[in-house]
Every structure is written in structure tokens, then in C-alpha cells.
Scaffold this active site. Structure first.
Site, mmCIF file in Angstrom:
data_model
loop_
_atom_site.group_PDB
_atom_site.id
_atom_site.type_symbol
_atom_site.label_atom_id
_atom_site.label_comp_id
_atom_site.label_asym_id
_atom_site.label_seq_id
_atom_site.Cartn_x
_atom_site.Cartn_y
_atom_site.Cartn_z
ATOM 1 N N GLY A 43 56.959 43.713 44.662
ATOM 2 C CA GLY A 43 56.274 43.428 45.562
ATOM 3 C C GLY A 43 56.731 41.434 45.258
ATOM 4 O O GLY A 43 56.717 41.627 43.755
ATOM 5 N N GLN A 48 57.274 32.577 44.571
ATOM 6 C CA GLN A 48 57.316 33.197 43.579
ATOM 7 C C GLN A 48 59.208 32.631 43.136
ATOM 8 O O GLN A 48 58.941 32.557 41.719
ATOM 9 C CB GLN A 48 57.363 34.846 43.051
ATOM 10 C CG GLN A 48 55.596 35.215 43.297
ATOM 11 C CD GLN A 48 55.709 37.016 42.998
ATOM 12 O OE1 GLN A 48 55.977 37.969 43.670
ATOM 13 N NE2 GLN A 48 54.663 37.255 41.858
ATOM 14 N N CYS A 88 51.364 40.940 38.063
ATOM 15 C CA CYS A 88 52.371 39.745 38.927
ATOM 16 C C CYS A 88 53.122 39.634 38.042
ATOM 17 O O CYS A 88 52.521 39.292 36.401
ATOM 18 C CB CYS A 88 50.901 38.769 39.356
ATOM 19 S SG CYS A 88 51.697 37.542 40.375
ATOM 20 N N LEU A 89 54.518 39.208 38.134
ATOM 21 C CA LEU A 89 54.911 38.746 37.448
ATOM 22 C C LEU A 89 55.304 37.467 37.352
ATOM 23 O O LEU A 89 55.842 37.143 36.724
ATOM 24 C CB LEU A 89 56.156 39.270 38.723
ATOM 25 C CG LEU A 89 57.717 40.356 38.904
ATOM 26 C CD1 LEU A 89 58.448 40.111 39.900
ATOM 27 C CD2 LEU A 89 57.559 40.801 37.658
ATOM 28 N N HIS A 130 48.047 41.824 48.092
ATOM 29 C CA HIS A 130 48.643 40.707 46.426
ATOM 30 C C HIS A 130 50.032 39.759 47.224
ATOM 31 O O HIS A 130 49.735 38.698 46.826
ATOM 32 C CB HIS A 130 48.933 41.578 45.561
ATOM 33 C CG HIS A 130 49.913 41.058 44.458
ATOM 34 N ND1 HIS A 130 48.573 41.763 43.313
ATOM 35 C CD2 HIS A 130 50.798 40.265 44.333
ATOM 36 C CE1 HIS A 130 49.505 40.556 42.183
ATOM 37 N NE2 HIS A 130 51.010 39.459 42.913
ATOM 38 N N GLU A 131 50.681 40.685 48.349
ATOM 39 C CA GLU A 131 51.819 39.212 48.247
ATOM 40 C C GLU A 131 51.597 38.398 49.495
ATOM 41 O O GLU A 131 51.474 37.446 49.474
ATOM 42 C CB GLU A 131 52.882 40.326 49.099
ATOM 43 C CG GLU A 131 53.723 41.268 48.025
ATOM 44 C CD GLU A 131 53.897 41.007 46.616
ATOM 45 O OE1 GLU A 131 53.708 39.423 46.407
ATOM 46 O OE2 GLU A 131 53.078 41.664 45.346
ATOM 47 N N HIS A 134 50.153 35.364 47.510
ATOM 48 C CA HIS A 134 50.759 34.634 47.530
ATOM 49 C C HIS A 134 51.296 33.664 48.524
ATOM 50 O O HIS A 134 51.216 32.595 47.909
ATOM 51 C CB HIS A 134 51.776 35.662 46.966
ATOM 52 C CG HIS A 134 51.731 35.804 45.543
ATOM 53 N ND1 HIS A 134 51.993 35.265 44.618
ATOM 54 C CD2 HIS A 134 52.301 37.038 45.035
ATOM 55 C CE1 HIS A 134 52.041 35.906 43.227
ATOM 56 N NE2 HIS A 134 51.970 36.684 43.918
#
Ligand SMILES: [Zn+2]
Length: 168
Positions: A43, A48, A88-89, A130-131, A134
Site C-alpha cells: 500500500g 509518502q 513501512c516503505l 496503516h494507510e 498516513h
């Protein structure tokens, strides 16, 4: 597009609702999805890649088909409790257990304006939460107790130092 990594301030911005969807918007949203695949993420959320609108791309099953771009998503119901490790990226190398609801229902808009409701559980439910975090400037490390935060302090410091070096 460039991936924003901790401690970049872009990751702390609270995103605004998407209002107009024109051709340029659609092509940038699709770029976000391609960027997510290239980065091998399940995702990706707008902050990000330095954007401040409420867009999430998600493909937990990595099937590259169906609906994977969502606008203005919000959780309309949740149930249960779980704690699974998440990465997480934007926080490379860090994996931490995050408290989440086990099941969520999410309402979102698609690029064509259609409203959908998605039900998710387990890994997919965690990915949604999670997204959505963000979009509100929240990262997985914000869910940790101070004691747990201490255990990854060294890794966070490393990321801070990498960022400082890149600024110079
Ligand atoms: Zn993330």
C-alpha cells in the site's frame, strides 16, 4: 515521484479531501500505483510521495487487478483487536507490532466518482488502517509505548542521520 522517508516532514502532514478529479489527477494517481508496485509495497499513501490529498493505493494480494486506487477513504466500522508486525516503505528496516482492529469496513471513492464499501480483515485490515494513518500524518512508530520505542531508537537515529547527510 520520490519516496519520502522518516523523518521527512511531508509524512506528518494531514491530507485534505480530494475534490476535483481531472485527467491530470487520474494520471498522477496511476503513477502512484505504479510507484507502489516498483517499491514492492502492499500500500501507499499520498504523503509518502509528498502529496497532500487523500489518496491511497492498495493491493494487499498483489494481483494487479481490480480496484486499487481509493480517494477520501474512511473507516465506517471496526471490530476486534490484533497486534501484528508491520513495516513501512517510509521507515526502511523497521518492523514493529502495531495494535489494530481485526476487521474494518472502509468507504471510499473511486477515480470515476463511484462510492464503494470495502470489508477487510487480518493483513488487509491492518493495511487499510496503516494507510489511513498516513493520511493523518501518523506513522507506525506513533503507536508504540515509550518502552517499545526505546528498542528501535537506534534505527530511527540512523534514518535521521541518513536524511541529514542527504540534505548537506
Ligand atoms: Zn507506511
Amino acid at each position: 515521484m520520490e519516496l519520502k522517508r522518516y523523518p521527512d516532514r511531508a509524512l506528518r502532514k494531514k491530507c485534505l479531501p480530494v475534490r476535483d478529479v481531472d485527467d491530470e489527477f487520474v494520471s498522477r494517481a496511476q503513477q502512484m500505483l505504479e510507484f507502489m508496485y516498483a517499491a514492492e509495497g502492499l500500500g501507499l499513501a499520498a504523503p509518502q510521495v509528498g502529496r497532500t490529498d487523500r489518496i491511497v493505493t492498495l493491493d494487499v494480494a498483489q494481483q494487479r487487478e481490480g480496484t486499487r486506487i481509493f480517494l477520501n477513504p474512511r473507516i465506517v466500522s471496526h471490530e476486534g483487536y490484533m497486534e501484528e508486525e508491520e513495516g513501512c516503505l517510509s521507515l526502511p528496516g523497521i518492523r514493529v507490532k502495531v495494535p489494530r482492529a481485526e476487521k474494518v469496513a472502509v468507504r471510499a471513492f473511486l477515480l470515476d466518482g463511484e462510492q464503494v464499501e470495502v470489508e477487510a480483515e487480518g493483513l488487509a485490515a491492518a493495511a487499510w488502517q496503516h494507510e489511513l494513518d498516513h493520511l493523518n500524518g501518523v506513522l507506525i512508530i506513533d503507536h508504540l509505548t515509550p518502552t517499545r520505542l526505546i528498542t528501535i531508537r537506534g534505527q530511527l537515529k540512523d534514518l535521521e542521520e541518513i536524511a541529514q547527510r542527504q540534505e548537506r
